[in-house]
Design a protein around this motif. Structure first.
Motif, short mmCIF file in Angstrom:
data_model
loop_
_atom_site.label_atom_id
_atom_site.label_comp_id
_atom_site.label_asym_id
_atom_site.label_seq_id
_atom_site.Cartn_x
_atom_site.Cartn_y
_atom_site.Cartn_z
N LEU A 11 26.29 28.13 39.14
CA LEU A 11 27.19 28.51 38.42
C LEU A 11 27.44 29.03 36.52
CD1 LEU A 11 29.86 26.41 37.21
CD2 LEU A 11 27.92 24.95 36.84
N ILE A 12 28.65 30.29 36.72
CA ILE A 12 28.74 30.56 35.52
C ILE A 12 30.14 29.60 35.12
CG2 ILE A 12 29.45 33.07 34.83
CD1 ILE A 12 26.63 33.00 36.70
N SER A 13 29.22 29.36 33.78
CA SER A 13 30.60 28.48 33.04
C SER A 13 30.82 29.47 31.43
CB SER A 13 29.37 27.03 32.49
OG SER A 13 30.52 26.12 31.90
N GLY A 14 32.27 29.14 31.80
CA GLY A 14 32.65 30.16 30.37
C GLY A 14 32.61 29.21 28.98
N HIS A 15 33.04 30.35 28.22
CA HIS A 15 33.24 29.42 26.61
C HIS A 15 34.11 28.68 26.50
CE1 HIS A 15 35.55 32.89 24.55
NE2 HIS A 15 36.20 32.93 25.94
N ASP A 16 34.98 28.71 27.39
CA ASP A 16 36.44 27.84 27.40
C ASP A 16 36.13 26.13 27.00
OD1 ASP A 16 38.23 29.95 26.04
OD2 ASP A 16 38.94 30.74 26.96
N GLY A 17 35.40 26.26 28.24
CA GLY A 17 35.16 24.40 28.67
C GLY A 17 34.42 24.13 27.70
N GLY A 18 33.87 22.86 28.77
CA GLY A 18 32.96 21.52 27.61
C GLY A 18 34.26 20.38 26.84
N VAL A 56 28.63 31.62 44.35
CA VAL A 56 29.09 31.41 42.87
C VAL A 56 30.35 30.64 42.69
CG1 VAL A 56 29.78 33.35 40.83
CG2 VAL A 56 27.60 34.27 42.60
N GLU A 57 29.99 29.65 41.76
CA GLU A 57 30.41 28.94 41.52
C GLU A 57 31.09 29.16 40.26
OE1 GLU A 57 31.62 24.61 40.50
OE2 GLU A 57 29.07 24.62 41.56
N THR A 58 32.50 29.20 38.75
CA THR A 58 32.80 29.54 38.28
C THR A 58 33.46 27.76 37.24
OG1 THR A 58 33.44 30.85 36.22
CG2 THR A 58 34.44 30.40 37.76
N ASP A 59 33.23 28.17 36.21
CA ASP A 59 34.32 26.70 35.31
C ASP A 59 34.42 27.19 34.52
OD1 ASP A 59 32.07 26.37 34.22
OD2 ASP A 59 32.07 23.85 35.39
N GLY A 60 35.29 26.69 33.63
CA GLY A 60 35.62 26.73 31.80
C GLY A 60 36.71 27.37 31.57
N LYS A 61 37.66 26.14 31.98
CA LYS A 61 38.99 26.37 31.10
C LYS A 61 39.57 26.58 32.83
CE LYS A 61 39.97 24.32 27.76
NZ LYS A 61 40.32 24.44 26.60
N LEU A 62 39.42 26.53 33.66
CA LEU A 62 40.52 27.30 34.55
C LEU A 62 41.98 26.09 34.79
CD1 LEU A 62 37.94 27.69 38.01
CD2 LEU A 62 38.70 29.32 36.19
N MET A 63 42.91 27.03 34.75
CA MET A 63 44.29 25.87 34.37
C MET A 63 45.26 26.20 35.88
SD MET A 63 43.33 24.33 31.60
CE MET A 63 45.03 23.19 31.12
N THR A 64 44.68 27.03 36.63
CA THR A 64 46.06 27.30 37.71
C THR A 64 45.88 28.25 38.55
OG1 THR A 64 45.78 30.30 36.67
CG2 THR A 64 47.70 28.03 35.82
N GLY A 65 45.88 28.21 40.11
CA GLY A 65 45.67 28.52 41.45
C GLY A 65 45.61 30.23 40.40
N ARG A 66 46.53 31.37 40.17
CA ARG A 66 45.80 32.52 39.51
C ARG A 66 44.85 32.13 39.10
NH1 ARG A 66 46.61 35.36 34.51
NH2 ARG A 66 47.11 37.75 35.15
N ASP A 67 44.27 31.64 38.00
CA ASP A 67 42.46 31.40 37.47
C ASP A 67 41.76 31.61 38.53
OD1 ASP A 67 43.66 31.83 35.31
OD2 ASP A 67 43.33 29.57 34.86
N ALA A 82 37.85 20.66 34.75
CA ALA A 82 37.24 19.78 34.26
C ALA A 82 38.90 19.40 33.25
CB ALA A 82 36.11 19.36 33.92
N THR A 83 39.25 20.11 32.07
CA THR A 83 39.96 19.29 31.68
C THR A 83 41.02 19.52 31.78
OG1 THR A 83 38.87 22.06 29.80
CG2 THR A 83 41.29 20.95 28.94
N ALA A 84 41.93 20.52 33.02
CA ALA A 84 43.12 20.81 33.72
C ALA A 84 43.30 18.67 33.91
CB ALA A 84 43.26 20.96 33.96
N PRO A 85 42.40 18.68 35.20
CA PRO A 85 42.78 16.73 35.28
C PRO A 85 42.74 16.39 34.24
CG PRO A 85 41.20 18.79 36.49
CD PRO A 85 41.53 19.09 35.46
N LEU A 86 41.51 16.06 33.66
CA LEU A 86 41.05 15.41 32.55
C LEU A 86 42.48 15.40 31.70
CD1 LEU A 86 39.26 13.04 31.36
CD2 LEU A 86 38.60 15.25 29.89
#
Length: 480
Positions: A11-18, A56-67, A82-86
């Motif tokens: 899992l590669i977790s980006g800085h924008d999530g959390g 390989v998985e990633t997260d961190g403020k994925l918001m759209t199909g484009r992401d 996480a953020t968007a569904p929340l």
């Protein structure tokens, strides 16, 4: 390294999530974009012939199909939201997740606040359907029929000209010039051989004859090594399935010798005791759920237990119930997010008691820096013979007091006694032998709001309210 060790997902977790309750300095100044992490990980795995072993998985403020499309083209195959569904469930980013005061009833255990929750599962379903629809449109425009076909085709991406001066973007631009992808698209996962683990081969068969409707207390002995990771988790799951949380303490006891691998005793349920003579790696007792963990030094060892680290970092992470008695020091981040377990340790590293919300901890030696950061519940007693704990204490949410109340004195004494009886600790024996002289050196750490609400609950119970009524009234009173 983890791919070679047999992991199935990276899992590669980006800085924008959390969490929205994170410190502002972390929100604004910590971490890197997931785009860099995904493409570098993808390239490194391909170059080492390991790419077909893992997802390989990633997260961190994925918001759209484009992401999602960009993540796939850079090398990801799984995508965390996480953020968007929340937000679709009603979150308005009040950033009080850690205070139990969420006005929309999401991040709270308060019954009255939870009545305000308006979310429905269908909201998330609809949101994800829109994500999938946008992703399908992008895939069609690029000529891909399946998501797997897209993975690693970074030649389909371009950098916007206005962003080219950004250092991160410049680095990314160089990497997408060299697309790497798999031709087969098939995974050959590492075989974890779960059926051959000690839990299934030695532990469960030994205890199975005693796991009756009316369980018969039983003890066994076994040697383990650091290769035995998450030892006891599978056995604990069997105990939980059969007995839920009904067993008496020490019903099934396993005496162990050697080194507990990573996540030793994770999620251990009530009624199960692991008594280890040796030491243990990181994540000792992760999610402890009612069981008892004892770690002691071999009596023939030449070193002083209270001066040496015997368990690794992040011990008792997220523990909810149970006991841990540790003859020796712990690494960093001891009892992070502990919400109900009782622990005794003879010293620890930095960031102890971080985000702790409940439970009782007794520390019989020096701690590292940043003790009790974000601690909002529970109580800790720390032996501070040099009286300099205040220099290492993060007092943003907590107070440090001398131990004076009878209940606190009794708690410290009983924990010391239990610790000595379980581990034969020299430190505990010394403190018990000179308890009156040692008592002035103990400090009590308690969160301010936690102290207020406990006092209010006690007052209400004394007035005749039952426990639930007192807790609700006290909560309303404190947060009015």
């Amino acid at each position: 390294g983890v791919a070679k060790a047999g992991t199935q997902v990276i899992l590669i977790s980006g800085h924008d999530g959390g969490t929205g309750a994170a410190p502002q300095s972390s929100i604004h100044h910590a971490g890197l974009p997931w785009e860099l992490g995904v493409i570098e990980t993808h390239h490194a795995l391909v170059e080492n012939n390991l790419r077909d072993r893992v997802y390989v998985e990633t997260d961190g403020k994925l918001m759209t199909g484009r992401d999602v499309a960009i993540a796939a083209l850079l090398g990801a195959e799984e995508f965390g939201f996480a953020t968007a569904p929340l937000v679709t469930m009603g979150c308005r980013m009040m950033r009080v997740c850690n205070l139990d005061t969420c006005p929309f009833g999401i991040a709270t255990q308060n019954k009255e606040l939870r009545k305000r929750f308006k979310g429905k599962p269908e909201y998330i379903v609809h949101f994800m359907e829109f994500i999938a629809q946008e992703l399908r449109e992008i895939m069609a425009s690029l000529g891909f029929r399946t998501l797997d076909e897209m993975v690693g085709h970074s030649e389909c991406l371009q950098i916007r000209e206005e962003d080219e001066e950004n250092l991160h973007i410049a680095r990314l631009k160089e990497m997408i010039k060299k697309p790497v992808y798999l031709s087969s698209g098939e995974k050959t996962f590492f075989d974890f051989k779960l059926d051959e683990r000690l839990d299934m081969v030695d532990v469960y068969p030994a205890f199975k004859p005693f796991m009756l409707s009316n369980p018969i207390p039983h003890q066994e002995r076994l040697k383990i090594s650091s290769l035995d990771r998450a030892f006891g988790t599978e056995f604990g799951s069997m105990v939980t399935r059969k007995y839920q949380n009904t067993l008496e303490e020490d019903t099934f006891t396993l005496h162990l010798e050697g080194v507990g691998g990573q996540s030793f005793g994770a999620f251990l349920p009530k009624g199960v005791t692991f008594d280890l003579v040796g030491d243990a790696n990181d994540y000792f007792g992760k999610g402890l759920s009612g069981g008892k963990l004892i770690v002691s030094v071999d009596p023939s060892s030449p070193f002083e237990a209270d001066q040496n680290v015997i368990i690794g970092n992040v011990a008792l992470y997220g523990a909810t119930e149970g006991k841990a008695l540790i003859q020796g020091k712990a690494g960093e981040r001891f009892c992070v997010r502990n919400s109900g377990a009782t622990a005794v340790v003879e010293g620890c590293g930095d960031h102890a008691l971080e985000y702790m919300t409940g439970g009782t901890v007794l520390i019989l030696g020096r701690t590292g820096k940043n003790v009790a950061a974000g601690m909002s519940g529970g109580i800790a007693y720390i032996y501070d013979v040099e009286h300099d704990l205040y220099e290492r204490l993060n007092d943003e949410l907590v107070d440090m007091e001398n131990v004076s109340h009878k209940q606190d004195v009794e708690t410290i004494y009983s924990l010391l006694k239990e610790h000595y009886e379980a581990t034969h600790s020299k430190k505990a024996k010394e403190l018990l032998s000179h308890f009156d002289e040692a008592l002035p050196h103990f400090k009590k750490i308690i969160p301010r709001d936690y102290k207020k609400i406990k006092n209010e609950i006690k007052s209400l119970i004394d007035q005749g309210f039952d426990q639930d009524e007192a807790e609700l009234k006290a909560f309303r009173s404190i947060h009015a």
